[in-house]
Design a protein around this motif. Structure first.
Motif, mmCIF file in Angstrom:
data_model
loop_
_atom_site.group_PDB
_atom_site.id
_atom_site.type_symbol
_atom_site.label_atom_id
_atom_site.label_comp_id
_atom_site.label_asym_id
_atom_site.label_seq_id
_atom_site.Cartn_x
_atom_site.Cartn_y
_atom_site.Cartn_z
ATOM 1 N N ASP A 91 12.616 1.537 -0.732
ATOM 2 C CA ASP A 91 13.742 1.076 0.080
ATOM 3 C C ASP A 91 13.245 0.353 1.333
ATOM 4 O O ASP A 91 13.696 -0.753 1.633
ATOM 5 C CB ASP A 91 14.637 2.252 0.455
ATOM 6 C CG ASP A 91 15.850 1.811 1.246
ATOM 7 O OD1 ASP A 91 16.462 0.775 0.898
ATOM 8 O OD2 ASP A 91 16.202 2.502 2.221
ATOM 9 N N VAL A 92 12.313 0.964 2.041
ATOM 10 C CA VAL A 92 11.815 0.378 3.292
ATOM 11 C C VAL A 92 11.055 -0.916 3.036
ATOM 12 O O VAL A 92 11.269 -1.922 3.719
ATOM 13 C CB VAL A 92 10.923 1.397 4.044
ATOM 14 C CG1 VAL A 92 10.170 0.740 5.185
ATOM 15 C CG2 VAL A 92 11.764 2.565 4.530
ATOM 16 N N GLU A 93 10.187 -0.916 2.055
ATOM 17 C CA GLU A 93 9.308 -2.064 1.834
ATOM 18 C C GLU A 93 9.955 -3.196 1.042
ATOM 19 O O GLU A 93 9.611 -4.357 1.239
ATOM 20 C CB GLU A 93 8.037 -1.623 1.127
ATOM 21 C CG GLU A 93 7.186 -0.726 2.000
ATOM 22 C CD GLU A 93 5.961 -0.223 1.286
ATOM 23 O OE1 GLU A 93 5.466 -0.902 0.360
ATOM 24 O OE2 GLU A 93 5.495 0.866 1.644
ATOM 25 N N GLY A 140 0.777 -1.231 0.000
ATOM 26 C CA GLY A 140 0.000 0.000 0.000
ATOM 27 C C GLY A 140 0.807 1.278 0.000
ATOM 28 O O GLY A 140 0.517 2.195 -0.762
ATOM 29 N N THR A 141 1.809 1.373 0.858
ATOM 30 C CA THR A 141 2.561 2.619 0.955
ATOM 31 C C THR A 141 3.341 2.914 -0.323
ATOM 32 O O THR A 141 3.313 4.030 -0.826
ATOM 33 C CB THR A 141 3.525 2.572 2.159
ATOM 34 O OG1 THR A 141 2.771 2.295 3.330
ATOM 35 C CG2 THR A 141 4.240 3.880 2.329
ATOM 36 N N SER A 185 16.518 0.202 -4.612
ATOM 37 C CA SER A 185 16.891 1.591 -4.890
ATOM 38 C C SER A 185 16.513 1.909 -6.327
ATOM 39 O O SER A 185 16.225 1.016 -7.114
ATOM 40 C CB SER A 185 18.388 1.804 -4.671
ATOM 41 O OG SER A 185 19.115 0.977 -5.539
ATOM 42 N N LEU A 186 16.502 3.177 -6.643
ATOM 43 C CA LEU A 186 16.132 3.611 -7.993
ATOM 44 C C LEU A 186 17.386 3.979 -8.777
ATOM 45 O O LEU A 186 18.374 4.424 -8.200
ATOM 46 C CB LEU A 186 15.188 4.814 -7.909
ATOM 47 C CG LEU A 186 13.880 4.545 -7.166
ATOM 48 C CD1 LEU A 186 13.043 5.819 -7.117
ATOM 49 C CD2 LEU A 186 13.097 3.426 -7.808
ATOM 50 N N PRO A 187 17.347 3.819 -10.087
ATOM 51 C CA PRO A 187 18.532 4.097 -10.914
ATOM 52 C C PRO A 187 18.672 5.570 -11.275
ATOM 53 O O PRO A 187 19.188 5.901 -12.333
ATOM 54 C CB PRO A 187 18.264 3.250 -12.166
ATOM 55 C CG PRO A 187 16.780 3.270 -12.291
ATOM 56 C CD PRO A 187 16.269 3.229 -10.869
ATOM 57 N N MET A 188 18.192 6.459 -10.395
ATOM 58 C CA MET A 188 18.241 7.890 -10.673
ATOM 59 C C MET A 188 18.658 8.636 -9.412
ATOM 60 O O MET A 188 18.452 8.156 -8.311
ATOM 61 C CB MET A 188 16.869 8.411 -11.078
ATOM 62 C CG MET A 188 16.220 7.652 -12.179
ATOM 63 S SD MET A 188 14.492 8.104 -12.273
ATOM 64 C CE MET A 188 13.780 6.568 -11.755
ATOM 65 N N GLU A 191 9.778 16.044 -4.149
ATOM 66 C CA GLU A 191 9.287 15.491 -2.888
ATOM 67 C C GLU A 191 8.596 14.138 -3.115
ATOM 68 O O GLU A 191 8.804 13.191 -2.357
ATOM 69 C CB GLU A 191 8.310 16.473 -2.239
ATOM 70 C CG GLU A 191 7.854 16.039 -0.870
ATOM 71 C CD GLU A 191 6.949 17.078 -0.222
ATOM 72 O OE1 GLU A 191 5.980 16.648 0.427
ATOM 73 O OE2 GLU A 191 7.220 18.278 -0.366
ATOM 74 N N ALA A 192 7.793 14.032 -4.163
ATOM 75 C CA ALA A 192 7.113 12.770 -4.482
ATOM 76 C C ALA A 192 8.128 11.690 -4.846
ATOM 77 O O ALA A 192 7.969 10.524 -4.469
ATOM 78 C CB ALA A 192 6.110 12.980 -5.618
ATOM 79 N N PHE A 193 9.168 12.074 -5.558
ATOM 80 C CA PHE A 193 10.229 11.131 -5.907
ATOM 81 C C PHE A 193 10.899 10.606 -4.645
ATOM 82 O O PHE A 193 11.100 9.403 -4.487
ATOM 83 C CB PHE A 193 11.254 11.793 -6.824
ATOM 84 C CG PHE A 193 12.424 10.899 -7.153
ATOM 85 C CD1 PHE A 193 12.352 9.998 -8.201
ATOM 86 C CD2 PHE A 193 13.583 10.944 -6.396
ATOM 87 C CE1 PHE A 193 13.420 9.166 -8.499
ATOM 88 C CE2 PHE A 193 14.656 10.113 -6.679
ATOM 89 C CZ PHE A 193 14.575 9.221 -7.730
ATOM 90 N N ASP A 194 11.248 11.512 -3.734
ATOM 91 C CA ASP A 194 11.874 11.107 -2.473
ATOM 92 C C ASP A 194 10.979 10.161 -1.686
ATOM 93 O O ASP A 194 11.443 9.163 -1.127
ATOM 94 C CB ASP A 194 12.207 12.327 -1.614
ATOM 95 C CG ASP A 194 13.420 13.092 -2.109
ATOM 96 O OD1 ASP A 194 14.244 12.508 -2.844
ATOM 97 O OD2 ASP A 194 13.542 14.283 -1.747
ATOM 98 N N ARG A 195 9.692 10.455 -1.645
ATOM 99 C CA ARG A 195 8.735 9.620 -0.921
ATOM 100 C C ARG A 195 8.670 8.221 -1.536
ATOM 101 O O ARG A 195 8.680 7.220 -0.830
ATOM 102 C CB ARG A 195 7.360 10.290 -0.929
ATOM 103 C CG ARG A 195 6.362 9.638 -0.010
ATOM 104 C CD ARG A 195 5.042 10.397 0.057
ATOM 105 N NE ARG A 195 5.252 11.779 0.462
ATOM 106 C CZ ARG A 195 4.865 12.830 -0.269
ATOM 107 N NH1 ARG A 195 4.255 12.665 -1.414
ATOM 108 N NH2 ARG A 195 5.092 14.060 0.154
ATOM 109 N N TYR A 196 8.604 8.156 -2.863
ATOM 110 C CA TYR A 196 8.546 6.854 -3.544
ATOM 111 C C TYR A 196 9.841 6.071 -3.323
ATOM 112 O O TYR A 196 9.817 4.881 -3.022
ATOM 113 C CB TYR A 196 8.289 7.055 -5.040
ATOM 114 C CG TYR A 196 8.284 5.765 -5.813
ATOM 115 C CD1 TYR A 196 7.274 4.833 -5.629
ATOM 116 C CD2 TYR A 196 9.300 5.467 -6.719
ATOM 117 C CE1 TYR A 196 7.264 3.635 -6.330
ATOM 118 C CE2 TYR A 196 9.297 4.279 -7.423
ATOM 119 C CZ TYR A 196 8.277 3.366 -7.225
ATOM 120 O OH TYR A 196 8.279 2.178 -7.912
ATOM 121 N N GLU A 197 10.966 6.757 -3.445
ATOM 122 C CA GLU A 197 12.260 6.103 -3.255
ATOM 123 C C GLU A 197 12.379 5.528 -1.838
ATOM 124 O O GLU A 197 12.824 4.396 -1.652
ATOM 125 C CB GLU A 197 13.383 7.101 -3.521
ATOM 126 C CG GLU A 197 14.767 6.508 -3.413
ATOM 127 C CD GLU A 197 15.843 7.518 -3.754
ATOM 128 O OE1 GLU A 197 16.761 7.125 -4.483
ATOM 129 O OE2 GLU A 197 15.758 8.677 -3.308
#
Length: 100
Positions: A53-55, A3-4, A59-62, A43-49
């Motif tokens: 990571d947590v779930e 979900g998150t 990591s993202l390739p950017m 900010e949305a990118f940071d939240r998704y990243e």
């Protein structure tokens, strides 16, 4: 996707769409709406990243260029970053693979 992370992805996609709309409707070089959409996208990118990571331990390739100096950092890592592409193309042309 849990979900998150899934919610963070929806917010990221929405932020991309809002950024595109702001850029398409830009009213001058210093349009505040574009700056705000850029910040919301970051900010949305940071939240998704963070959610990925947590779930999922992914990591993202950017990378975000938060300080505006990412290009300088990459140049330091790549000694060829300053080379002129035309010079590089000339090197390829000068190299003869079919020497007799």
């Amino acid at each position: 996707m849990s979900g998150t992370a899934q919610e963070a992805l929806r917010m990221l996609v929405s932020a991309f769409e809002e950024h595109l709309a702001a850029v398409q409707q830009r009213r001058g070089e210093q349009d505040v709406a574009v700056d705000d959409a850029y910040d919301a996208l970051a900010e949305a990118f940071d939240r998704y990243e963070a959610a990925m990571d947590v779930e999922h331990g992914e990591s993202l390739p950017m990378l975000l260029d938060e300080d505006g100096d990412l290009e300088e950092e990459l140049d330091e890592l790549d000694p060829h970053a300053e080379e002129d592409e035309d010079e590089l193309d000339d090197d390829v042309v000068d190299f003869d693979l079919e020497r007799e």
